[in-house]
Scaffold this motif. Structure first.
Motif, PDB file in Angstrom:
ATOM      1  N   PRO A 179       0.829  -1.204   0.000  1.00  0.00           N
ATOM      2  CA  PRO A 179       0.000   0.000   0.000  1.00  0.00           C
ATOM      3  C   PRO A 179       0.859   1.248   0.000  1.00  0.00           C
ATOM      4  CG  PRO A 179       0.229  -0.793   2.221  1.00  0.00           C
ATOM      5  CD  PRO A 179       0.991  -1.754   1.346  1.00  0.00           C
ATOM      6  N   ALA A 180       0.226   2.396  -0.088  1.00  0.00           N
ATOM      7  CA  ALA A 180       0.902   3.675   0.071  1.00  0.00           C
ATOM      8  C   ALA A 180       0.203   4.428   1.187  1.00  0.00           C
ATOM      9  CB  ALA A 180       0.857   4.479  -1.225  1.00  0.00           C
ATOM     10  N   ASP A 181       0.975   5.203   1.938  1.00  0.00           N
ATOM     11  CA  ASP A 181       0.402   5.953   3.051  1.00  0.00           C
ATOM     12  C   ASP A 181      -0.030   7.363   2.661  1.00  0.00           C
ATOM     13  OD1 ASP A 181       0.637   3.967   5.055  1.00  0.00           O
ATOM     14  OD2 ASP A 181       2.785   4.372   5.207  1.00  0.00           O
ATOM     15  N   TYR A 182       0.082   7.691   1.363  1.00  0.00           N
ATOM     16  CA  TYR A 182      -0.267   9.028   0.886  1.00  0.00           C
ATOM     17  C   TYR A 182      -1.280   8.925  -0.252  1.00  0.00           C
ATOM     18  CZ  TYR A 182       4.228   9.426   3.243  1.00  0.00           C
ATOM     19  OH  TYR A 182       5.253   9.299   4.153  1.00  0.00           O
ATOM     20  N   PHE A 183      -2.112   9.933  -0.394  1.00  0.00           N
ATOM     21  CA  PHE A 183      -3.150   9.888  -1.433  1.00  0.00           C
ATOM     22  C   PHE A 183      -3.234  11.218  -2.175  1.00  0.00           C
ATOM     23  CE2 PHE A 183      -5.269  11.788   2.191  1.00  0.00           C
ATOM     24  CZ  PHE A 183      -6.188  12.679   1.658  1.00  0.00           C
ATOM     25  N   GLY A 184      -3.705  11.144  -3.408  1.00  0.00           N
ATOM     26  CA  GLY A 184      -3.989  12.355  -4.155  1.00  0.00           C
ATOM     27  C   GLY A 184      -5.318  12.937  -3.696  1.00  0.00           C
ATOM     28  N   VAL A 185      -5.344  14.227  -3.412  1.00  0.00           N
ATOM     29  CA  VAL A 185      -6.559  14.867  -2.907  1.00  0.00           C
ATOM     30  C   VAL A 185      -7.476  15.196  -4.087  1.00  0.00           C
ATOM     31  CG1 VAL A 185      -7.513  16.781  -1.566  1.00  0.00           C
ATOM     32  CG2 VAL A 185      -5.283  15.817  -0.955  1.00  0.00           C
ATOM     33  N   SER A 186      -8.557  14.434  -4.205  1.00  0.00           N
ATOM     34  CA  SER A 186      -9.461  14.576  -5.351  1.00  0.00           C
ATOM     35  C   SER A 186     -10.625  15.523  -5.087  1.00  0.00           C
ATOM     36  CB  SER A 186     -10.010  13.201  -5.748  1.00  0.00           C
ATOM     37  OG  SER A 186      -8.963  12.317  -6.069  1.00  0.00           O
ATOM     38  N   ALA A 234      -7.781  19.604  -6.681  1.00  0.00           N
ATOM     39  CA  ALA A 234      -6.794  19.896  -7.716  1.00  0.00           C
ATOM     40  C   ALA A 234      -6.422  18.653  -8.519  1.00  0.00           C
ATOM     41  CB  ALA A 234      -5.541  20.490  -7.076  1.00  0.00           C
ATOM     42  N   MET A 235      -6.575  17.452  -7.925  1.00  0.00           N
ATOM     43  CA  MET A 235      -6.211  16.219  -8.614  1.00  0.00           C
ATOM     44  C   MET A 235      -7.372  15.235  -8.611  1.00  0.00           C
ATOM     45  SD  MET A 235      -2.234  15.948  -7.295  1.00  0.00           S
ATOM     46  CE  MET A 235      -2.198  14.173  -7.434  1.00  0.00           C
ATOM     47  N   PRO A 236      -8.488  15.586  -9.278  1.00  0.00           N
ATOM     48  CA  PRO A 236      -9.645  14.682  -9.333  1.00  0.00           C
ATOM     49  C   PRO A 236      -9.332  13.455 -10.174  1.00  0.00           C
ATOM     50  CG  PRO A 236      -9.949  16.484 -10.860  1.00  0.00           C
ATOM     51  CD  PRO A 236      -8.691  16.792 -10.096  1.00  0.00           C
ATOM     52  N   VAL A 237     -10.084  12.375  -9.963  1.00  0.00           N
ATOM     53  CA  VAL A 237      -9.874  11.184 -10.783  1.00  0.00           C
ATOM     54  C   VAL A 237     -10.481  11.398 -12.157  1.00  0.00           C
ATOM     55  CG1 VAL A 237      -9.815   9.643  -8.786  1.00  0.00           C
ATOM     56  CG2 VAL A 237     -11.982  10.066  -9.944  1.00  0.00           C
ATOM     57  N   ASP A 238      -9.869  10.751 -13.142  1.00  0.00           N
ATOM     58  CA  ASP A 238     -10.374  10.719 -14.521  1.00  0.00           C
ATOM     59  C   ASP A 238     -10.315  12.053 -15.250  1.00  0.00           C
ATOM     60  OD1 ASP A 238     -10.946   7.945 -14.443  1.00  0.00           O
ATOM     61  OD2 ASP A 238     -12.815   8.352 -13.386  1.00  0.00           O
ATOM     62  N   TYR A 253     -11.736  11.030  -2.330  1.00  0.00           N
ATOM     63  CA  TYR A 253     -12.736  12.079  -2.111  1.00  0.00           C
ATOM     64  C   TYR A 253     -13.059  12.006  -0.619  1.00  0.00           C
ATOM     65  CZ  TYR A 253     -13.276  12.937  -7.087  1.00  0.00           C
ATOM     66  OH  TYR A 253     -13.051  13.289  -8.390  1.00  0.00           O
ATOM     67  N   VAL A 254     -12.539  12.963   0.119  1.00  0.00           N
ATOM     68  CA  VAL A 254     -12.509  12.830   1.576  1.00  0.00           C
ATOM     69  C   VAL A 254     -13.828  13.209   2.239  1.00  0.00           C
ATOM     70  CG1 VAL A 254     -10.030  13.288   1.584  1.00  0.00           C
ATOM     71  CG2 VAL A 254     -11.635  15.172   1.956  1.00  0.00           C
ATOM     72  N   ARG A 255     -13.952  12.776   3.478  1.00  0.00           N
ATOM     73  CA  ARG A 255     -15.062  13.117   4.348  1.00  0.00           C
ATOM     74  C   ARG A 255     -14.500  13.282   5.749  1.00  0.00           C
ATOM     75  NH1 ARG A 255     -16.543   7.860   3.284  1.00  0.00           N
ATOM     76  NH2 ARG A 255     -16.114   8.566   1.169  1.00  0.00           N
ATOM     77  N   ALA A 256     -15.299  13.734   6.695  1.00  0.00           N
ATOM     78  CA  ALA A 256     -14.892  13.805   8.093  1.00  0.00           C
ATOM     79  C   ALA A 256     -15.781  12.878   8.914  1.00  0.00           C
ATOM     80  CB  ALA A 256     -14.978  15.235   8.609  1.00  0.00           C
ATOM     81  N   TYR A 257     -15.359  12.607  10.136  1.00  0.00           N
ATOM     82  CA  TYR A 257     -16.037  11.604  10.960  1.00  0.00           C
ATOM     83  C   TYR A 257     -16.545  12.184  12.274  1.00  0.00           C
ATOM     84  CZ  TYR A 257     -14.601   7.822   7.882  1.00  0.00           C
ATOM     85  OH  TYR A 257     -14.454   6.994   6.796  1.00  0.00           O
ATOM     86  N   THR A 258     -17.399  11.388  12.910  1.00  0.00           N
ATOM     87  CA  THR A 258     -17.829  11.735  14.259  1.00  0.00           C
ATOM     88  C   THR A 258     -16.613  11.668  15.186  1.00  0.00           C
ATOM     89  OG1 THR A 258     -18.456   9.412  14.557  1.00  0.00           O
ATOM     90  CG2 THR A 258     -20.209  10.962  13.978  1.00  0.00           C
TER      91      THR A 258
END
Length: 298
Positions: free
Chosen positions: A144-151, A171-175, A227-232
Motif C-alpha cells: 500500500p501507500a500511506d499518501y493519497f492524491g486529494v481529489s 486539484a487532482m480529481p480522478v479521470d 474524495y474525503v469526508r470527516a467523521y464523528t
C-alpha cells in the motif's frame, strides 16, 4: 606475606538491588528512545511528502502545467503516483510500465509490487502489510501507500452538508487532468497530497479495527485518489466534525501525535493538526469553492 585472593560474590540482596537499578535505568531510557524514533519517523514522513510535492511540480513543468491524474473508471486504470516516477529517480521502473494496460495487469505487476520507501511513512505499523483483491478478474497483492492524491470531497456531503451545485472537486480529481493555473482558490490554500496511513487496515482513533475497508480496491493510493469526508468524534461514522486522525478510510490520518501531513499545491508541506475546523478542511480540499482561507487557518 600471603594475601587472601578469595573474591566476594554478590549476595542475593546485592543482585536484587543491581537488577532493580538496571531495570529503573532501562525504564527511564525507553521513553527517550521511543520519542527519538517517533521524531525520526515524523521527519522522514515530512521529507517523503516534500519530495512528492517537488515531483508534482516537476511533472507539471514537463507536461504543459498539468497536474498528475488517476484513472479510476476510465480505462486503462492507472494512478497519479506512477506518473511521478521519472521525477523521483525511478526512470527505469517507469519505462517498464505499459500505459495501454491497467495497473493490475500481469505485465504491470513488477511496478505494482515494488516497495517504494517514499510512499510509505515509517511511523505506520506493519510495514509488510499488503493490499489484496481483484480488479477485472485479476487478483493482486501489492504494497500500500500511506499518501493519497486529494481529489475533493465525497458526494455524501451533498445535500446533507453542502447545497446542491457545490463544487466538490480538488486539484487532482480522478479521470481528468487539471492544470496548476486551474485552481482559482489559490495554490497556497489548496491541498494536493495527504497522509492517510495504515491502509488496507481500518483504524479508528489509534485502534485497529477488525474489518476491511468498504472500497478495498480504491485504497491503493499509488494509483488512486480520495474524495474525503470527516467523521464523528469517535471515528465510527461519517460525516461529522473530526477532520484529522479519527478514521483512516478516505480522510487525513497518521500515526503521529497531534496531526497528519499534507502537501499544498504551492509545494509546501503542512501539518494538519487534530482539531482542525472541518469546514476549513473541506475548503482546503476543493480547488474552486471560492472560500476565503488564509494559510494561518491551518
Amino acid at each position: 606475606m600471603i594475601r587472601n585472593t578469595t573474591r566476594r560474590g554478590l549476595t542475593l540482596v546485592d543482585a536484587a538491588v543491581l537488577i532493580a537499578v538496571v531495570g529503573l535505568l532501562g525504564g527511564m531510557a525507553l521513553p527517550g528512545v521511543q520519542k527519538a524514533r517517533a521524531t525520526a519517523a515524523r521527519s522522514t514522513c515530512e521529507q517523503n511528502l516534500r519530495r512528492l510535492g517537488t515531483a508534482v511540480h516537476a511533472y507539471a513543468d514537463a507536461n504543459a502545467d498539468h497536474l498528475p491524474y488517476s484513472h479510476r473508471f476510465k480505462a486503462p486504470l492507472s494512478g497519479w503516483a506512477t506518473l511521478l516516477l521519472p521525477h523521483l529517480g525511478e526512470e527505469k521502473l517507469y519505462r517498464q510500465y505499459d500505459w495501454e494496460l491497467d495497473w493490475v495487469h500481469p505485465d504491470n505487476q513488477k511496478l505494482a509490487k515494488t516497495h517504494l520507501a517514499f510512499f510509505e511513512c515509517p511511523a505506520t505499523p506493519d510495514p509488510d502489510r499488503l493490499m489484496t483483491g481483484s480488479e477485472g478478474g485479476t487478483k493482486y497483492a501489492v504494497p500500500p501507500a500511506d499518501y493519497f492524491g486529494v481529489s475533493g470531497f465525497t458526494d455524501m456531503l451533498i445535500p446533507d452538508v453542502f447545497p446542491p451545485g457545490t463544487s466538490k472537486h480538488g486539484a487532482m480529481p480522478v479521470d481528468e487532468a487539471r492544470k496548476r493555473s486551474e485552481i482559482p482558490d489559490g495554490l497556497s490554500t489548496t491541498l494536493i497530497i495527504g497522509e492517510d496511513a495504515g491502509r488496507p487496515q481500518v483504524w479508528q482513533m489509534g485502534v485497529k479495527q477488525d474489518k476491511v475497508p468498504p472500497n478495498e480496491k480504491n485504497t491503493w493510493a499509488a494509483w488512486n485518489g480520495n474524495y474525503v469526508r470527516a467523521y464523528t468524534a469517535d471515528g465510527k461514522s461519517a460525516p461529522g466534525p473530526c477532520a484529522v486522525n479519527c478514521n483512516n478510510v478516505n480522510i487525513f490520518y497518521s500515526f503521529h501525535d497531534g496531526g497528519a501531513y499534507a502537501v499544498v499545491a504551492d509545494g509546501s508541506v503542512r501539518f494538519l493538526k487534530v482539531g482542525l475546523d472541518v469546514y476549513v478542511m473541506y475548503a482546503l480540499v476543493t480547488r474552486e469553492g471560492g472560500e476565503l482561507v488564509s494559510p494561518n487557518d491551518f
